[in-house]
Design an enzyme around this catalytic site. Structure first.
Site, short mmCIF file in Angstrom:
data_model
loop_
_atom_site.label_atom_id
_atom_site.label_comp_id
_atom_site.label_asym_id
_atom_site.label_seq_id
_atom_site.Cartn_x
_atom_site.Cartn_y
_atom_site.Cartn_z
N ASN A 147 0.02 1.74 10.80
CA ASN A 147 -0.57 2.73 11.48
C ASN A 147 -2.16 2.53 11.14
OD1 ASN A 147 -1.44 5.13 12.74
ND2 ASN A 147 0.32 6.22 11.93
N ASP A 148 -2.78 3.07 10.20
CA ASP A 148 -4.38 3.17 10.09
C ASP A 148 -4.75 1.63 10.32
OD1 ASP A 148 -4.34 5.89 9.75
OD2 ASP A 148 -4.24 5.63 7.54
N VAL A 149 -4.30 0.69 9.63
CA VAL A 149 -4.85 -0.93 9.70
C VAL A 149 -4.72 -1.41 11.11
CG1 VAL A 149 -4.22 -1.15 7.40
CG2 VAL A 149 -2.54 -1.83 8.92
#
Length: 474
Positions: free
Chosen positions: A401-403
């Protein structure tokens, strides 16, 4: 008759052998191909040191002050049996998804044990100790106590028993600063040659509380860095315990763990484009600073069927797999390896893009994929794989997700400045995800609304199994 005094140099030689094994093992852990062997070398060195010490205790029933060492030996055996048994059971039964929590608990136990050694040593003193003993004792108590409570809080956050978002302590950083002042002033007072059990216990209480107030404000997105830092603290506390006990093996082993943990922490922080101080003081990572979505207003999500995704993968030339925590939750590492092998049989070049902070602990994705026997050469670090996304026909994102969030390239978001995997530069993107839920940073992922992205909503393991079946049917 065995000359007990002649055993001293032999035991110290065995300790030296163990220390050398620690260093060699650490060197071999530098490469995934030799990491398992390095772990065995280090474990062998510790076994040599333990056996040598045990034999020494058995053959020397009393120490220089007349205390019965056999009683200490019995305590050691009972401790090893209980602690070793619990450790073995935990290690063999833990799920890969719970490995970060277990690592945090191990950090807590190491720090707590080191602090107890220093406390015991201080309680046995009848007069003010020398400066060297005092410094080592106080540092051991402080670092070990902070590691103990900090690691317990981190483990609780990872288990979900404590909210992963930053939890602000009443008084915030002023309370933490006050606790630090108490510890520093108290330590200096003791280092000046004063002996005070009351002050020692005050330092202990302040250090234990400091570990809580330091870790609570840190959000889940920063947990990999926190775990690495606390691991470094554990090693440092063990080294201090070595000074207290005058044991070179503990000093060397602790120093190695502390130094390697500090280096890893710096590398992890650099991978997030932030300083360690900023992470520890800023309480970043929970997503409370920005509310709502960061994607373009009115952007839509394109849902993709299994057959369509299978066709894209099967007829691609270059595929890059991007694993994330969702892969760990679903225990889908074997399924993704099976899909990759199936694609390779069709002539597809498959690589894995590994972000340094993907998952919940340093190297989480590497551990998962290694367990599934994914070939090491296929695991590519972020800096090596990012230039290849433009040439990739398909980027398959599994639970990351965030990466992968392009919002990191803009200012004003919780992930601004964090280096990401350039997944959005691939020709086509397939994302396997159970829902549109947010990551640790608490914001929507702009990658999901990219026109090139197709969302395959499914549990990672089930979705990959469906893709395997669909590719076989082509």
């Amino acid at each position: 008759m065995i000359d007990i005094n002649a055993l001293d140099p032999l035991v110290r030689l065995a300790w030296l052998v163990g220390a050398v094994a620690f260093v060699l093992g650490l060197i071999r852990m530098n490469s995934p191909a030799t990491a398992r062997n390095g772990n065995l070398v280090s474990a062998g060195g510790m076994a040599v040191a333990i056996v040598a010490t045990a034999v020494y205790l058995l053959l020397r029933p009393n120490d220089s002050t007349g205390n019965n060492l056999l009683i200490g030996w019995l305590i050691i055996v009972v401790g090893i049996a209980i602690g070793g048994g619990l450790g073995l059971y935990s290690a063999r039964t833990v799920k890969m998804t719970a490995m970060p929590q277990l690592v945090s608990l191990f950090n807590a136990m190491g720090g707590g044990a080191a602090a107890l050694i220093a406390i015991d040593g201080y309680l046995r003193i009848s007069a003010a100790p020398g400066l060297q003993e005092n410094v080592a004792t106080v540092l051991d108590i402080v670092i070990g106590s902070i590691t103990f409570t900090g690691s317990l809080i981190a483990s609780g956050k990872l288990m979900g028993r404590i909210p992963g978002k930053p939890i602000q302590v009443p008084g915030g950083q002023l309370v933490t600063a006050a606790l630090a002042i108490v510890v520093v002033v108290g330590a200096i007072f003791l280092w000046l040659g004063n002996y005070s059990l009351v002050l020692m216990f005050l330092i202990l209480a302040a250090s234990l509380t400091f570990g809580v107030t330091m870790t609570l404000p840190i959000g889940g997105a920063d947990m990999p860095v926190v775990i690495s830092l606390l691991n470094s603290f554990t090693g440092t506390a063990v080294a201090m315990a070595g000074f207290v006990l005058e044991n070179p093996v503990l000093i060397i082993a602790g120093a190695l763990v502390g130094a390697s943990g500090a280096i890893l922490t710096k590398l992890m922080a650099d991978a997030m484009n932030r300083s360690v101080i900023n992470i520890m003081i800023g309480g970043f990572g929970g997503g409370d600073s920005v509310a709502g979505a960061v994607g373009a207003e009115g952007a839509s999500v394109r849902e993709l069927g299994v057959d369509d995704a299978a066709i894209q993968l099967a007829y691609a030339q270059h595929v890059i797999v991007v694993p994330g925590y969702g892969l760990a939750v679903a225990q889908a590492q074997h399924a993704v390896r099976e899909l990759a092998e199936l694609l390779e049989e069709r002539g597809v070049d498959v690589k894995y893009a590994i972000h340094p902070v993907a998952g919940r602990m340093p190297g989480h994705m590497n551990v998962l994929l290694a367990e599934a026997n994914v070939p090491y050469p296929q695991l590519k670090e972020m800096d090596d794989i990012n230039p290849e996304f433009e040439r990739a026909d398909v980027a398959l994102v599994v639970g990351a997700n965030d990466v992968t969030n392009p919002a990191a390239r803009r200012t004003g978001t919780p992930v601004s400045g964090m280096p990401i995997l350039d997944v959005d530069r691939a020709k086509s993107i397939v994302v396997i995800k159970r829902s549109m839920g947010k990551g640790y940073a608490g914001i929507d992922n702009e990658l999901y609304t990219n026109p090139k992205t197709g969302m395959l909503f499914a549990d990672a393991k089930e979705g990959l199994a469906s893709l395997v079946a669909a590719v076989k049917a082509l």
